[in-house]
Each structure stands twice: as structure tokens, then as C-alpha cells.
Design a protein around this motif. Structure first.
Motif, PDB file in Angstrom:
ATOM      1  N   ILE A  35      -4.434   9.841   5.537  1.00 39.52           N
ATOM      2  CA  ILE A  35      -5.402   8.753   5.634  1.00 39.52           C
ATOM      3  C   ILE A  35      -5.045   7.922   6.865  1.00 39.52           C
ATOM      4  N   VAL A  49       0.850  -1.189   0.000  1.00 36.03           N
ATOM      5  CA  VAL A  49       0.000   0.000   0.000  1.00 36.03           C
ATOM      6  C   VAL A  49       0.890   1.245   0.000  1.00 36.03           C
ATOM      7  N   GLU A  71      -4.871   4.715   9.520  1.00 35.90           N
ATOM      8  CA  GLU A  71      -4.596   3.295   9.329  1.00 35.90           C
ATOM      9  C   GLU A  71      -5.888   2.484   9.252  1.00 35.90           C
ATOM     10  N   ILE A  83      -7.238   2.852   5.770  1.00 38.12           N
ATOM     11  CA  ILE A  83      -6.426   2.079   4.832  1.00 38.12           C
ATOM     12  C   ILE A  83      -6.788   0.602   4.910  1.00 38.12           C
ATOM     13  N   ARG A  84      -6.881   0.072   6.122  1.00 33.07           N
ATOM     14  CA  ARG A  84      -7.217  -1.345   6.302  1.00 33.07           C
ATOM     15  C   ARG A  84      -8.597  -1.671   5.730  1.00 33.07           C
ATOM     16  N   LEU A 142      -3.154   4.955  -2.633  1.00 27.85           N
ATOM     17  CA  LEU A 142      -4.218   5.774  -2.057  1.00 27.85           C
ATOM     18  C   LEU A 142      -3.768   7.228  -2.033  1.00 27.85           C
ATOM     19  N   THR A 175       0.712   5.396   0.111  1.00 28.93           N
ATOM     20  CA  THR A 175      -0.208   6.482   0.433  1.00 28.93           C
ATOM     21  C   THR A 175       0.561   7.786   0.575  1.00 28.93           C
TER      22      THR A 175
END
Length: 96
Positions: free
Chosen positions: A20, A14, A22, A25-26, A48, A16
Motif C-alpha cells: 500500500i 498505522v 503512503e 495510507i494517508r 491495513l 500495514t
């Protein structure tokens, strides 16, 4: 906790740009994994980016290419080698 740069979640790389959390994101990665699984594909990487209030998601498929090795005359992927063949592979040296 806000994450920037690169991390790995469930074997997915991932990237980023920051801003954002965590947890976000998860959640996004879990949703993308399910979308790709429904297509019969494997998610390999997610990018992202925060665009104002929206998160842009760019997902990439994991390469279906596997490395095949030849040990004692048999072609196979390393994950299918028995312990003896794995040891033989580990003992090999490159001759240049």
C-alpha cells in the motif's frame, strides 16, 4: 513509495502488511479520522491489509481512559498542571 510495518500519521498508529502506498495510507487514515470524529470518538489505531485488489481496514478507538495524578492534594490530569506542579512531578522518585 510502498510502506510496510508500522508508522504514525496524525497521532494514529498505522500497521500495514505492505503493498500500500503512503498516499493511499494517508488518505485512508484521514477518512477514518473523519468517520470516527462524526461518531464523537477518537481513532487510535488502524490496521491495513491488502486482499487482492482491495484494502481491508480495521480501525480501533483510542482509549478514553486518562491517568489522573495527585500533586499537593489535588487530583488532575498532567496536561492541566501548572509549571510548578509539572516540575514537582518530574522531581518525584519511586521508592521501592
Amino acid at each position: 513509495m510502498i510502506i510496510e510495518n508500522t508508522l504514525t500519521i496524525d497521532s494514529v498508529l498505522v500497521n500495514t502488511g505492505g503493498g500500500i502506498t503512503e498516499d493511499e495510507i494517508r488518505q485512508i487514515v484521514a477518512e477514518e479520522i473523519e468517520l470516527w470524529r462524526a461518531k464523537g470518538k477518537t481513532l487510535g489505531r488502524v490496521e491495513l491489509m491488502l486482499d487482492g485488489e482491495e484494502i481491508q481496514v480495521v480501525a480501533h478507538e483510542r482509549s478514553p481512559i486518562k491517568r489522573i495524578r495527585r500533586i499537593t492534594g489535588y487530583l488532575s490530569t498532567e496536561d492541566r498542571f501548572n509549571p510548578s506542579k509539572q516540575a514537582e512531578l518530574g522531581d518525584r522518585r519511586a521508592h521501592l
